[in-house]
Design a protein around this motif. Structure first.
Motif, PDB file in Angstrom:
ATOM      1  N   SER A 128      11.458  -1.735   1.229  1.00 18.72           N
ATOM      2  CA  SER A 128      10.265  -2.547   1.456  1.00 18.72           C
ATOM      3  C   SER A 128      10.698  -3.999   1.620  1.00 18.72           C
ATOM      4  CB  SER A 128       9.311  -2.366   0.253  1.00 18.72           C
ATOM      5  OG  SER A 128       8.037  -2.900   0.551  1.00 18.72           O
ATOM      6  N   HIS A 129       9.861  -4.957   1.218  1.00 16.94           N
ATOM      7  CA  HIS A 129      10.166  -6.375   1.494  1.00 16.94           C
ATOM      8  C   HIS A 129      10.093  -7.190   0.215  1.00 16.94           C
ATOM      9  CE1 HIS A 129       5.903  -7.769   1.125  1.00 16.94           C
ATOM     10  NE2 HIS A 129       5.697  -6.505   1.353  1.00 16.94           N
ATOM     11  N   ILE A 130      10.679  -8.383   0.208  1.00 19.79           N
ATOM     12  CA  ILE A 130      10.570  -9.257  -0.968  1.00 19.79           C
ATOM     13  C   ILE A 130       9.981 -10.618  -0.592  1.00 19.79           C
ATOM     14  CG2 ILE A 130      12.486  -8.189  -2.251  1.00 19.79           C
ATOM     15  CD1 ILE A 130      14.122 -10.776  -1.482  1.00 19.79           C
ATOM     16  N   TYR A 139       4.587  -8.387  -7.202  1.00 16.96           N
ATOM     17  CA  TYR A 139       4.807  -6.939  -7.084  1.00 16.96           C
ATOM     18  C   TYR A 139       4.767  -6.430  -5.632  1.00 16.96           C
ATOM     19  CZ  TYR A 139       4.137  -7.093 -12.120  1.00 16.96           C
ATOM     20  OH  TYR A 139       4.277  -7.400 -13.459  1.00 16.96           O
ATOM     21  N   ASP A 140       4.003  -7.128  -4.763  1.00 19.41           N
ATOM     22  CA  ASP A 140       3.853  -6.714  -3.362  1.00 19.41           C
ATOM     23  C   ASP A 140       5.232  -6.658  -2.703  1.00 19.41           C
ATOM     24  OD1 ASP A 140       2.254  -8.344  -0.462  1.00 19.41           O
ATOM     25  OD2 ASP A 140       3.396  -6.487  -0.658  1.00 19.41           O
ATOM     26  N   GLY A 141       5.638  -5.483  -2.271  1.00 20.86           N
ATOM     27  CA  GLY A 141       6.939  -5.299  -1.611  1.00 20.86           C
ATOM     28  C   GLY A 141       8.068  -5.140  -2.605  1.00 20.86           C
ATOM     29  N   VAL A 142       8.086  -5.994  -3.614  1.00 26.14           N
ATOM     30  CA  VAL A 142       9.184  -6.008  -4.614  1.00 26.14           C
ATOM     31  C   VAL A 142       9.335  -4.652  -5.306  1.00 26.14           C
ATOM     32  CG1 VAL A 142       9.800  -6.980  -6.886  1.00 26.14           C
ATOM     33  CG2 VAL A 142       9.115  -8.490  -4.991  1.00 26.14           C
ATOM     34  N   SER A 173      11.305 -10.437   6.213  1.00 27.61           N
ATOM     35  CA  SER A 173      10.020 -10.997   6.612  1.00 27.61           C
ATOM     36  C   SER A 173       8.949  -9.989   7.021  1.00 27.61           C
ATOM     37  CB  SER A 173      10.232 -11.981   7.773  1.00 27.61           C
ATOM     38  OG  SER A 173       9.048 -12.670   8.031  1.00 27.61           O
ATOM     39  N   GLU A 174       8.416  -9.269   6.044  1.00 28.30           N
ATOM     40  CA  GLU A 174       7.263  -8.390   6.346  1.00 28.30           C
ATOM     41  C   GLU A 174       6.025  -9.257   6.556  1.00 28.30           C
ATOM     42  OE1 GLU A 174       4.489  -7.772   4.305  1.00 28.30           O
ATOM     43  OE2 GLU A 174       3.743  -5.891   5.101  1.00 28.30           O
ATOM     44  N   GLU A 175       5.965 -10.400   5.830  1.00 26.17           N
ATOM     45  CA  GLU A 175       4.767 -11.241   5.944  1.00 26.17           C
ATOM     46  C   GLU A 175       4.851 -12.146   7.172  1.00 26.17           C
ATOM     47  OE1 GLU A 175       3.086  -9.888   2.160  1.00 26.17           O
ATOM     48  OE2 GLU A 175       2.415 -10.495   4.145  1.00 26.17           O
ATOM     49  N   LEU A 242       7.838   2.914  -1.362  1.00 26.91           N
ATOM     50  CA  LEU A 242       7.029   2.818  -2.582  1.00 26.91           C
ATOM     51  C   LEU A 242       6.345   1.444  -2.561  1.00 26.91           C
ATOM     52  CD1 LEU A 242       6.236   3.683  -5.515  1.00 26.91           C
ATOM     53  CD2 LEU A 242       8.445   2.730  -6.263  1.00 26.91           C
ATOM     54  N   HIS A 243       5.051   1.399  -2.843  1.00 31.00           N
ATOM     55  CA  HIS A 243       4.327   0.121  -2.746  1.00 31.00           C
ATOM     56  C   HIS A 243       3.111   0.131  -3.673  1.00 31.00           C
ATOM     57  CE1 HIS A 243       2.679  -3.499  -0.860  1.00 31.00           C
ATOM     58  NE2 HIS A 243       3.770  -3.595  -0.154  1.00 31.00           N
ATOM     59  N   ILE A 244       2.709  -1.028  -4.143  1.00 28.47           N
ATOM     60  CA  ILE A 244       1.446  -1.078  -4.912  1.00 28.47           C
ATOM     61  C   ILE A 244       0.312  -0.810  -3.930  1.00 28.47           C
ATOM     62  CG2 ILE A 244       2.277  -2.676  -6.693  1.00 28.47           C
ATOM     63  CD1 ILE A 244       0.856  -4.956  -5.197  1.00 28.47           C
ATOM     64  N   GLU A 245      -0.786  -0.257  -4.398  1.00 28.23           N
ATOM     65  CA  GLU A 245      -1.873   0.150  -3.503  1.00 28.23           C
ATOM     66  C   GLU A 245      -2.506  -1.031  -2.782  1.00 28.23           C
ATOM     67  OE1 GLU A 245      -5.216   2.047  -5.437  1.00 28.23           O
ATOM     68  OE2 GLU A 245      -6.442   1.786  -3.654  1.00 28.23           O
ATOM     69  N   GLN A 246      -2.582  -2.158  -3.417  1.00 29.68           N
ATOM     70  CA  GLN A 246      -3.278  -3.345  -2.885  1.00 29.68           C
ATOM     71  C   GLN A 246      -4.747  -2.982  -2.618  1.00 29.68           C
ATOM     72  OE1 GLN A 246      -0.374  -4.077   0.392  1.00 29.68           O
ATOM     73  NE2 GLN A 246      -0.036  -6.082  -0.533  1.00 29.68           N
ATOM     74  N   GLY A 247      -5.280  -2.154  -3.460  1.00 28.05           N
ATOM     75  CA  GLY A 247      -6.685  -1.732  -3.397  1.00 28.05           C
ATOM     76  C   GLY A 247      -7.020  -1.127  -4.764  1.00 28.05           C
ATOM     77  N   TYR A 412      -0.964  -3.226   5.991  1.00 30.07           N
ATOM     78  CA  TYR A 412       0.159  -2.714   6.789  1.00 30.07           C
ATOM     79  C   TYR A 412       1.448  -2.881   5.981  1.00 30.07           C
ATOM     80  CZ  TYR A 412       0.659  -7.702   8.103  1.00 30.07           C
ATOM     81  OH  TYR A 412       0.770  -9.072   8.075  1.00 30.07           O
ATOM     82  N   HIS A 413       2.478  -2.168   6.437  1.00 32.13           N
ATOM     83  CA  HIS A 413       3.775  -2.201   5.724  1.00 32.13           C
ATOM     84  C   HIS A 413       4.882  -2.006   6.747  1.00 32.13           C
ATOM     85  CE1 HIS A 413       1.555  -1.742   1.967  1.00 32.13           C
ATOM     86  NE2 HIS A 413       0.831  -0.835   2.591  1.00 32.13           N
ATOM     87  N   ASP A 414       6.120  -2.204   6.316  1.00 33.97           N
ATOM     88  CA  ASP A 414       7.250  -1.921   7.215  1.00 33.97           C
ATOM     89  C   ASP A 414       7.237  -0.461   7.656  1.00 33.97           C
ATOM     90  OD1 ASP A 414       8.841  -4.250   5.164  1.00 33.97           O
ATOM     91  OD2 ASP A 414       8.605  -4.531   7.332  1.00 33.97           O
TER      92      ASP A 414
END
Ligand code: HGY
Ligand code: MN
Ligand code: MN
Length: 465
Positions: A128-130, A139-142, A173-175, A242-247, A412-414
């Motif tokens: 994922s991304h940092i 936590y997002d990406g990390v 750079s995912e963001e 693996l990612h937090i739901e963000q929802g 969205y995600h990588d």
């Protein structure tokens, strides 16, 4: 004619097959052998009792969050900045400590590889991304990068030996923060010629070019190198993030694991209006062509067109609205808006974009301003998860006695771009009140550990296939 589809119908099909698939599984299944059908050594059979070092993982998350350009509890970590470079070094060090062989590509996608017993077979990847948008969380990406490295540690500690190599990827750079392009690293890996071309001339808000910024972080300064990042379809046999739901759904329903069946279709638009500006006191209202009011009217039009879609799955946001010269007593002569609109139905999302464009044109005419820019930066299709990966994730959750929920990802995600070159799947874990992209973002060590275990077991299954 681009392939267009409504994701909702495909989700039902996809979920249905996934449900069918795992209903046929024997609920008494206990060991890896039953799942993968491959003879595995006794030493692997206790894989389902995986142990995550939750303490050191949380410590790593906290330490990584200290590489930030804004004070805690917020995190701001933007591509190729000094804090980003320090964070990259931290990740590479952890990959090395986990016995992974580390390499980086021309734009700073970082790969940590655990060689499998059969180098002929394409590897299984995760990651994922940092990078973190301004004033966001830790936590997002990390979770998907540090959690992936810990998943490797879990497997090593359990005596697992991969058949297909396992590769952890930290995407550059995912963001979209610095250069306005989301998933820059994974979009390039997926072979975007348009992006490779655009990066030759792209500059950030301080007029620093992508290539100068890349060079300052120790990566390429030569635009000919950018296409070396492209990966061929089939480079990986599977990619799992693996990612937090963000929802809020998993937390509200008390379900520890989300199995993502599809990722919604994101799009972003840049708009600029220009007017004559002038003195806030001396120019009477009938003589004005106020670029600021044009922007304000378009922002409300975005909301209207999104709500007109009639679906709760259509969203639209004006996250950036800048006025020039930005003085209280000067009529804005220029306004710059950046619009983010998404939907699980690509066609419905594209209709919203078209309506926003028509509104921009009519507002410009009505307010006698110039529509000096209407640029669709990206208009991406949604992505579907691969059934074989859904099966592996569902089986792993079951084997670990963790309830799961099939769901879509509205963020969205990588993974959205990795799906273009590899079968893809995503594992979600709950996050506090669904908060993300804000300092209150939080996931418990228990939820993170559950996600790491499901990831580790899924990687093991896919590596043995
Ligand atoms: O905006 C997104 O969906 C992602 O979190 N960058
Ligand atoms: Mn994000
Ligand atoms: Mn993310």
């Amino acid at each position: 004619m681009p392939l267009r589809f409504s994701l909702s119908s495909l989700i039902v099909l996809c979920s249905f097959t996934a449900i069918l698939a795992h209903n046929n599984e024997d609920p008494t299944i206990k060991t890896m052998e039953d799942f993968s059908g491959y003879p595995i050594h006794e030493s692997h059979s206790h894989l389902s009792s995986l142990s995550v070092d939750a303490q050191s993982l949380q410590k790593q998350i906290d330490e990584l969050s200290s590489f930030s350009d804004t004070p805690a509890p917020s995190v701001t970590r933007v591509l190729y900045t000094e804090k980003d470079v320090l964070a990259r070094r931290f990740i590479k060090n952890l990959m090395g400590l986990s016995g992974l062989s580390v390499r980086e590509d021309a734009v700073g996608n970082i790969f940590g590889r655990w060689e499998g017993s059969n180098p002929e077979l394409s590897a299984v990847a995760t990651g994922s991304h940092i990078d973190a948008i301004p004033y966001s969380g830790k936590y997002d990406g990390v979770v998907g990068v540090l959690g992936a490295i810990e998943a490797i540690n879990v497997l090593t500690r359990s005596g697992f030996k991969p058949k297909r190599s396992l590769e952890v990827i930290m995407f550059t750079s995912e963001e979209p923060t610095r250069f306005g392009i989301s998933c820059l690293g994974s979009r390039l890996m997926a072979g975007s010629e348009t992006l490779a071309e655009a990066l030759k001339t792209t500059v950030d808000g301080q007029n620093i070019s992508f290539l100068d910024a890349s060079q300052s972080a120790g990566y390429t300064k030569d635009h000919n190198d950018i296409s070396s990042v492209f990966l061929k379809k089939g480079s990986y046999s599977a990619f799992v993030e693996l990612h937090i739901e963000q929802g809020p759904l998993l937390e509200e329903e008390g379900i520890p694991i989300g199995i993502v069946t599809a990722i919604a279709a994101p799009a972003s638009i840049k708009v600029e209006f220009q007017g004559n500006g002038g003195h806030a006191g001396a120019v009477l209202m009938p003589n004005r062509n106020d670029a600021g009011l044009a922007a304000a009217e378009l922002a409300l039009a975005v909301e209207r067109h999104v709500l007109e879609s009639g679906s709760i799955d259509t969203v639209g946001t004006v996250g950036i609205l800048e006025l020039h010269p930005g003085a209280i007593n000067s009529i804005p002569s220029k306004s710059h808006l950046e619009i983010d609109t998404r939907d699980i139905d690509e066609e419905r999302r594209n209709t919203v974009i078209e309506k926003i464009h028509q509104s921009a044109i009519s507002i410009a005419r009505k307010r006698r301003v110039t529509l000096s820019e209407f640029k669709i930066v990206n208009q991406d299709p949604p992505a579907l998860s691969e059934k074989s990966i859904l099966d592996a994730m569902v089986a792993s959750s079951k084997e670990l006695n963790l309830t799961h929920k099939l769901m879509i990802s509205r963020a969205y995600h990588d993974s959205l771009f990795m799906a273009r070159i590899s079968p893809m799947g995503m594992i979600f874990i709950p996050c506090y009140k669904g908060y993300s992209h804000k300092p209150e973002e939080y996931s418990s060590t228990e939820d993170i550990s559950n996600g790491v275990k499901v990831l580790a077991l899924t990687l093991a299954k896919l590596s043995l296939q």
